[in-house]
Design a protein around this motif. Structure first.
Motif, PDB file in Angstrom:
ATOM      1  N   ALA A 153     -14.257  -2.211  -8.524  1.00 25.73           N
ATOM      2  CA  ALA A 153     -13.400  -2.782  -9.554  1.00 25.73           C
ATOM      3  C   ALA A 153     -13.663  -4.277  -9.719  1.00 25.73           C
ATOM      4  O   ALA A 153     -13.741  -4.792 -10.843  1.00 25.73           O
ATOM      5  CB  ALA A 153     -11.931  -2.536  -9.194  1.00 25.73           C
ATOM      6  N   SER A 189      -9.640   6.692  -9.649  1.00 29.31           N
ATOM      7  CA  SER A 189      -9.605   5.756  -8.530  1.00 29.31           C
ATOM      8  C   SER A 189     -10.957   5.083  -8.329  1.00 29.31           C
ATOM      9  O   SER A 189     -11.994   5.741  -8.237  1.00 29.31           O
ATOM     10  CB  SER A 189      -9.215   6.486  -7.243  1.00 29.31           C
ATOM     11  OG  SER A 189      -9.258   5.617  -6.134  1.00 29.31           O
ATOM     12  N   THR A 245      -5.028  -5.458 -12.477  1.00 33.31           N
ATOM     13  CA  THR A 245      -5.859  -4.278 -12.710  1.00 33.31           C
ATOM     14  C   THR A 245      -5.097  -3.031 -12.278  1.00 33.31           C
ATOM     15  O   THR A 245      -4.484  -2.996 -11.210  1.00 33.31           O
ATOM     16  CB  THR A 245      -7.175  -4.365 -11.920  1.00 33.31           C
ATOM     17  OG1 THR A 245      -6.881  -4.466 -10.524  1.00 33.31           O
ATOM     18  CG2 THR A 245      -7.978  -5.579 -12.345  1.00 33.31           C
ATOM     19  N   THR A 246      -5.157  -2.012 -13.097  1.00 29.13           N
ATOM     20  CA  THR A 246      -4.494  -0.754 -12.756  1.00 29.13           C
ATOM     21  C   THR A 246      -5.133   0.378 -13.540  1.00 29.13           C
ATOM     22  O   THR A 246      -5.621   0.173 -14.660  1.00 29.13           O
ATOM     23  CB  THR A 246      -2.987  -0.803 -13.045  1.00 29.13           C
ATOM     24  OG1 THR A 246      -2.401   0.459 -12.681  1.00 29.13           O
ATOM     25  CG2 THR A 246      -2.697  -1.095 -14.512  1.00 29.13           C
ATOM     26  N   GLY A 259      -3.212   0.889  -4.946  1.00 25.23           N
ATOM     27  CA  GLY A 259      -3.274  -0.186  -5.919  1.00 25.23           C
ATOM     28  C   GLY A 259      -2.072  -1.109  -5.882  1.00 25.23           C
ATOM     29  O   GLY A 259      -1.489  -1.382  -4.827  1.00 25.23           O
ATOM     30  N   LEU A 260      -1.661  -1.588  -7.046  1.00 23.27           N
ATOM     31  CA  LEU A 260      -0.528  -2.509  -7.181  1.00 23.27           C
ATOM     32  C   LEU A 260       0.736  -1.720  -7.500  1.00 23.27           C
ATOM     33  O   LEU A 260       0.692  -0.738  -8.238  1.00 23.27           O
ATOM     34  CB  LEU A 260      -0.790  -3.504  -8.311  1.00 23.27           C
ATOM     35  CG  LEU A 260      -1.992  -4.448  -8.144  1.00 23.27           C
ATOM     36  CD1 LEU A 260      -2.296  -5.144  -9.468  1.00 23.27           C
ATOM     37  CD2 LEU A 260      -1.737  -5.464  -7.036  1.00 23.27           C
ATOM     38  N   PHE A 282      -5.968  -7.379  -7.700  1.00 25.90           N
ATOM     39  CA  PHE A 282      -6.461  -6.063  -7.313  1.00 25.90           C
ATOM     40  C   PHE A 282      -5.577  -5.546  -6.185  1.00 25.90           C
ATOM     41  O   PHE A 282      -5.242  -6.279  -5.251  1.00 25.90           O
ATOM     42  CB  PHE A 282      -7.915  -6.136  -6.846  1.00 25.90           C
ATOM     43  CG  PHE A 282      -8.871  -6.568  -7.922  1.00 25.90           C
ATOM     44  CD1 PHE A 282      -9.529  -5.635  -8.702  1.00 25.90           C
ATOM     45  CD2 PHE A 282      -9.096  -7.922  -8.161  1.00 25.90           C
ATOM     46  CE1 PHE A 282     -10.398  -6.033  -9.697  1.00 25.90           C
ATOM     47  CE2 PHE A 282      -9.968  -8.334  -9.146  1.00 25.90           C
ATOM     48  CZ  PHE A 282     -10.618  -7.388  -9.922  1.00 25.90           C
ATOM     49  N   GLY A 283      -5.212  -4.261  -6.262  1.00 29.95           N
ATOM     50  CA  GLY A 283      -4.263  -3.696  -5.313  1.00 29.95           C
ATOM     51  C   GLY A 283      -4.898  -3.102  -4.077  1.00 29.95           C
ATOM     52  O   GLY A 283      -6.097  -3.225  -3.827  1.00 29.95           O
ATOM     53  N   ARG A 284      -4.075  -2.412  -3.331  1.00 28.11           N
ATOM     54  CA  ARG A 284      -4.482  -1.802  -2.064  1.00 28.11           C
ATOM     55  C   ARG A 284      -5.471  -0.667  -2.302  1.00 28.11           C
ATOM     56  O   ARG A 284      -5.453  -0.018  -3.354  1.00 28.11           O
ATOM     57  CB  ARG A 284      -3.240  -1.263  -1.338  1.00 28.11           C
ATOM     58  CG  ARG A 284      -2.179  -2.348  -1.113  1.00 28.11           C
ATOM     59  CD  ARG A 284      -0.800  -1.749  -0.983  1.00 28.11           C
ATOM     60  NE  ARG A 284       0.216  -2.794  -0.968  1.00 28.11           N
ATOM     61  CZ  ARG A 284       0.718  -3.369  -2.070  1.00 28.11           C
ATOM     62  NH1 ARG A 284       0.307  -2.978  -3.273  1.00 28.11           N
ATOM     63  NH2 ARG A 284       1.643  -4.296  -1.959  1.00 28.11           N
ATOM     64  N   GLU A 285      -6.276  -0.413  -1.284  1.00 25.16           N
ATOM     65  CA  GLU A 285      -7.268   0.649  -1.419  1.00 25.16           C
ATOM     66  C   GLU A 285      -6.618   2.006  -1.700  1.00 25.16           C
ATOM     67  O   GLU A 285      -7.152   2.817  -2.446  1.00 25.16           O
ATOM     68  CB  GLU A 285      -8.108   0.750  -0.137  1.00 25.16           C
ATOM     69  CG  GLU A 285      -9.071  -0.395   0.081  1.00 25.16           C
ATOM     70  CD  GLU A 285      -8.487  -1.523   0.924  1.00 25.16           C
ATOM     71  OE1 GLU A 285      -9.250  -2.169   1.640  1.00 25.16           O
ATOM     72  OE2 GLU A 285      -7.249  -1.754   0.861  1.00 25.16           O
ATOM     73  N   ILE A 339     -12.238  -0.782  -4.321  1.00 23.64           N
ATOM     74  CA  ILE A 339     -11.826  -2.133  -4.699  1.00 23.64           C
ATOM     75  C   ILE A 339     -13.026  -3.018  -5.019  1.00 23.64           C
ATOM     76  O   ILE A 339     -12.986  -3.829  -5.964  1.00 23.64           O
ATOM     77  CB  ILE A 339     -10.941  -2.746  -3.597  1.00 23.64           C
ATOM     78  CG1 ILE A 339     -10.332  -4.060  -4.092  1.00 23.64           C
ATOM     79  CG2 ILE A 339     -11.708  -2.935  -2.306  1.00 23.64           C
ATOM     80  CD1 ILE A 339      -9.285  -4.605  -3.155  1.00 23.64           C
ATOM     81  N   THR A 387      -7.529  -2.489 -17.641  1.00 27.05           N
ATOM     82  CA  THR A 387      -7.818  -1.156 -17.110  1.00 27.05           C
ATOM     83  C   THR A 387      -9.217  -0.755 -17.531  1.00 27.05           C
ATOM     84  O   THR A 387      -9.737  -1.235 -18.543  1.00 27.05           O
ATOM     85  CB  THR A 387      -6.780  -0.128 -17.593  1.00 27.05           C
ATOM     86  OG1 THR A 387      -6.947   1.094 -16.855  1.00 27.05           O
ATOM     87  CG2 THR A 387      -6.909   0.161 -19.075  1.00 27.05           C
TER      88      THR A 387
END
Length: 295
Positions: free
Chosen positions: A158, A152, A88-89, A129-130, A123-126, A155, A143
């Motif tokens: 998302a 933004s 996810t991005t 992200g990734l 799913f990436g960092r708060e 998380i 997306t």
């Protein structure tokens, strides 16, 4: 809601959080997963370690998800046993990966799960992200159609969006819901005519149609309003009850004055006569003096 196959809990995509920072966010992710039948949560190097009481508290009784959490030192280890992975991005990336929206991604995950593949969503960092290397480990990108000036997502939000699309993709009909409104038979034209006649008589008695020359047009307008809604039978009974109350309450005996004797007499007579479906109309005694004033 009925799933088309029994894969929602047992074979749903693994949710993989890369370096999540706050236990509270992990807990809210677990809650979002449980809402839509996902149970497999994997954490890659959580900042504050694991287990986390803050995560459990924020999960709001999604303990089965929290208890089954698996922790990995790096992302390649976390997805090693999976056949297909979405990243996810919200940012456009260089490369040749297919980019899908959440609806299409949910259907793709369902189809792959049905064919026996093990799937996951990254799913990436708060905060950011990734990174590109992590996205590169995925097969495709998903997306969301967010406002590009404020793209933004929290998380847990998302995860909730993807969990919802996963769940929806397994329904026989994607518009199905867990419950429906009351099943009411539509009113017949005879019942609707009964309401018209009742209301017209009540208004005529109170001098509503003035001047008399305008009465036909006023009646026409009134009927146009009442036919537009497409009433069900129980709704007409409610309206008949409202009109009936006009026959028993007046400025001399308003609703706060108690239970008028003439209303009591009418009720006693009604109880000794055969029930009239068109006139039971929800004519309940005005408990606590609740009725309608007539001006």
């Amino acid at each position: 809601m009925q799933d088309t196959e029994d894969t929602t809990a047992a074979g749903g995509p693994a949710i993989v959080l890369v370096e999540p920072q706050l236990g509270e966010n992990i807990g809210m992710v677990a809650r979002a997963m449980a809402n839509f039948g996902l149970t497999e949560l994997r954490l890659v190097n959580p900042r504050d370690g694991w287990p986390s009481e803050k995560a459990r508290a924020a999960a709001s009784r999604a303990d089965h998800v929290i208890d089954a959490v698996r922790v990995f030192d790096d992302l390649p280890s976390a997805i090693a046993d999976l056949n297909f992975v979405f990243a996810t991005t919200a940012r456009q990336r260089d490369g040749f990966k297919e980019v899908r929206g959440p609806v299409e991604a949910g259907r793709a995950l369902r189809a792959r799960t049905a064919s026996g593949e093990r799937t996951g969503i990254l799913f990436g960092r708060e905060r950011f992200g990734l990174n590109n290397e992590e996205v590169g480990l995925a097969d495709e990108i998903v997306t969301f159609p967010v406002d590009p000036t404020f793209a933004s997502l929290n998380i847990a939000q998302a995860v909730l969006l993807m969990a919802y699309e996963w769940r929806k993709s397994g329904l026989a009909n994607e518009t199905d819901t867990n419950f429906a409104g009351p099943d009411m038979a539509p009113a017949t034209k005879q019942q609707l005519q009964g309401l018209f006649d009742h209301l017209e008589a009540a208004l005529e008695t109170r001098g509503y149609f003035r001047p008399a020359a305008k009465k036909p047009k006023m009646v026409e307008n009134l009927r146009a309003v009442l036919t537009r809604a497409g009433f069900a039978e129980p709704e007409l009974k409610v309206l008949r009850g409202v009109v009936a109350s006009l026959d028993y309450f007046s400025p001399k005996e308003p609703r706060g004055a108690g239970y008028p004797e003439r209303k009591a007499k009418a009720d006693r007579a009604a109880h000794t006569a055969p029930a009239d479906d068109d006139n039971d109309a929800g004519e309940l005694p005005p408990a606590g003096g609740r009725g309608m004033d007539n001006d």
